[in-house]
Design an enzyme around this catalytic site. Structure first.
Site, PDB file in Angstrom:
ATOM      1  N   ASN A 167       0.791  -1.237   0.000  1.00 21.16           N
ATOM      2  CA  ASN A 167       0.000   0.000   0.000  1.00 21.16           C
ATOM      3  C   ASN A 167       0.824   1.287   0.000  1.00 21.16           C
ATOM      4  OD1 ASN A 167       0.731  -0.890   2.605  1.00 21.16           O
ATOM      5  ND2 ASN A 167      -0.947   0.221   3.570  1.00 21.16           N
ATOM      6  N   GLU A 264       4.580  -4.031  12.565  1.00 21.91           N
ATOM      7  CA  GLU A 264       3.546  -2.998  12.433  1.00 21.91           C
ATOM      8  C   GLU A 264       2.427  -3.634  11.629  1.00 21.91           C
ATOM      9  OE1 GLU A 264       1.228  -0.425  10.731  1.00 21.91           O
ATOM     10  OE2 GLU A 264       3.031   0.187   9.652  1.00 21.91           O
ATOM     11  N   CYS A 298      -3.188   1.184   7.035  1.00 21.33           N
ATOM     12  CA  CYS A 298      -3.340   0.488   8.313  1.00 21.33           C
ATOM     13  C   CYS A 298      -3.832   1.421   9.411  1.00 21.33           C
ATOM     14  CB  CYS A 298      -2.028  -0.182   8.714  1.00 21.33           C
ATOM     15  SG  CYS A 298      -0.605   0.925   8.752  1.00 21.33           S
ATOM     16  N   GLU A 470       7.988   2.640  14.831  1.00 23.09           N
ATOM     17  CA  GLU A 470       8.658   3.186  13.670  1.00 23.09           C
ATOM     18  C   GLU A 470       8.621   4.706  13.786  1.00 23.09           C
ATOM     19  OE1 GLU A 470       7.118   1.318  10.051  1.00 23.09           O
ATOM     20  OE2 GLU A 470       8.669  -0.185  10.368  1.00 23.09           O
TER      21      GLU A 470
END
Length: 490
Positions: A167, A264, A298, A470
């Site tokens: 994505n 993640e 997400c 992150e």
């Protein structure tokens, strides 16, 4: 029509060369010669083909990364010298910004306007930020009870396996590669099988920036290559972004060789609209939260919780706004919603809508636009909180809307899924904003806004949204380990 003409039609006239694996500073075909088609999601046509890496190719990439980590010029560089290479990479990416944006849009179907502003902006920022942060890596002296000199060193982990999804290919690869390199590690990158093109171009540009041979290796391919990377004993850490289901399998496999992991994973993030919010701002945030990147995000705001006193007003405004969101050719600067990244993503959204849960306020159907994988922005209302469309990640442009009566109920609903990646709330009450933000189980909370991200601002999951962070210095720390050294003086 010839094959060359077909590809020119598929890519809007652009020529995209066939891709090879990048291992040890050289371009090569897969060991068994296998290749994979890369499809334009806006029209379903072939863009090009890339090498389909397998176990033997992963072995070669890990060997090259190991040699670069232990014997090449990379370990001899200081942290600031590594940072200089990342800063040069940021400058090169800026020079090639339009080329990369076009390639990202073509490969994923994301609107070109967002590819230019968001994807390339964040990608460049990752290298600039970690290029500057590299020079802050340092140990510390410690005062201990015994006579002597004690200090700590911050050292890289070794070979990093970076596995990234379809994505946000550039953003999600560089959010791993930039801090990993700043810390002094070497990397084997396995990009998503459907969207590998910018990963290959990135490797070229990082080499041009001065990255030594073997420091960054790219193995394109499917699940076999990813599994081989996770299971490889020469890999010190796996950094993964993707589904919770796949992340769970990676965590279990990585445990066999006691690898470090950063995961993640999925999300089902809630936005809360309180009765005192600025409705105009809240609607804009809500629509952007679920249609951005065609809902393939997400941290998308795919659950909307609305105070009952403004529930019908918000539903009406959502229906009006969603109906007029420009959907179409991703290379058209006016487009806001492009196609799904692939046919399997489109069919997954259709399976959820076929459940018949709730009331379709707007959308709920595929769009016939030039043979591409388009789905209309969709709003569902009147759902029970146990509905699958409320509890599960659809990963498409679908928003569920639920009413609430009290602040406590809103928080309970927001925290009622197994995920905890992001959350948001709209209110004019500053005390309420901070009170609710503290109660939301999410790695990042936005107030009167949505999806404001920065290389310096960490994010990551609670619950089944994963672990580790992150962005920010927290991400750099995750690619380092601490060594203590003691020298007696008596």
């Amino acid at each position: 029509m010839t094959e060359e003409q077909e590809r020119a039609t598929a890519t809007g006239g652009a020529t995209v060369p066939a891709g090879q694996l990048y291992i040890g500073g050289t371009w090569r075909d897969a060991a068994d010669g296998a290749r994979r088609d890369v499809i334009n999601p806006a029209n379903g046509r072939l863009i090009t083909t890339v090498a389909e890496g397998g176990n033997e190719d992963v072995d070669a990439a890990v060997a090259a990364a190991t040699e670069a980590f232990t014997e090449g010029p990379w370990p001899a560089l200081t942290a600031r010298e590594r940072g200089d290479i990342l800063l040069k990479a940021a400058a090169l990416l800026q020079q090639h910004r339009e080329e990369l944006a076009q390639l990202e849009s073509l490969d994923t179907g994301k609107p070109i306007t967002f590819a230019r502003m968001v994807d390339l902006g964040d990608t460049i920022d990752h290298f600039a930020y970690y290029g500057g942060l590299a020079g802050t890596i340092e140990g510390a002296t410690r005062s201990i009870r015994r006579p002597g000199f004690a200090y700590t060193r911050r050292e890289p982990l070794g070979v990093i396996g970076a596995i990234t999804p379809f994505n946000f290919p550039l953003i999600l690869s560089t959010s791993k590669i930039a801090p990993a390199l700043a810390a002094g590690n070497t990397v084997v990158h396995k990009p998503a099988e459907d969207t590998p093109l910018t990963a290959l171009r990135l490797a070229e540009l990082l080499t041009e920036a001065g990255l030594p041979e073997g420091v960054l290796n790219v193995v394109t391919g499917g699940g076999q290559a990813g599994a081989a990377l996770v299971e490889h004993p020469g890999v010190a850490k796996i950094a993964f972004t993707g589904s919770t289901r796949t992340g769970s399998r990676i965590a279990a496999a990585a445990a066999a060789t006691v690898k470090h992991t950063t995961l993640e994973l999925g999300g089902k993030s809630a936005q809360i609209i309180f009765e005192d919010s600025d409705i105009g701002v809240a609607i804009e945030s809500a629509v952007g939260g679920f249609v951005f990147n065609t809902g393939q995000f997400c941290m998308g705001g795919t659950r909307l919780l609305v105070h009952r006193s403004v529930y019908e007003t918000v539903l009406g405004a959502l229906a009006e706004a969603a109906t007029h969101v420009p959907v179409g050719d991703p290379l058209d600067p006016a487009t806001v919603v492009g196609p799904m990244a692939g046919l399997k993503q489109l069919e997954n959204v259709e399976r959820y809508l076929a459940l018949g849960e709730g009331r379709v306020v707007v959308g709920g159907h595929r769009l016939d636009l030039g043979g591409g994988y388009f789905y209309a922005p969709t709003v569902l209302a009147d759902l029970d909180n146990t509905a699958r469309c409320v509890q599960e990640e659809i990963f498409g442009p679908v928003l569920t809307v639920q009413p609430f009566d009290t602040e406590e109920e809103a928080v309970t609903l927001a925290n009622s899924t197994p995920y905890g990646l992001a959350a948001g709330l709209h209110t004019r009450d500053v005390a309420r904003a901070h009170r609710v933000a503290a109660k939301l189980r999410a790695g990042i909370v936005w107030i009167n806004s949505w999806a404001v991200l920065d290389a310096a601002l960490p994010f990551g999951g609670y619950g089944q949204s994963g672990y580790g962070r992150e962005h920010g210095p927290e991400a750099l720390d995750a690619y380092l380990q601490t060594k203590s050294v003691y020298l007696p003086t008596a």
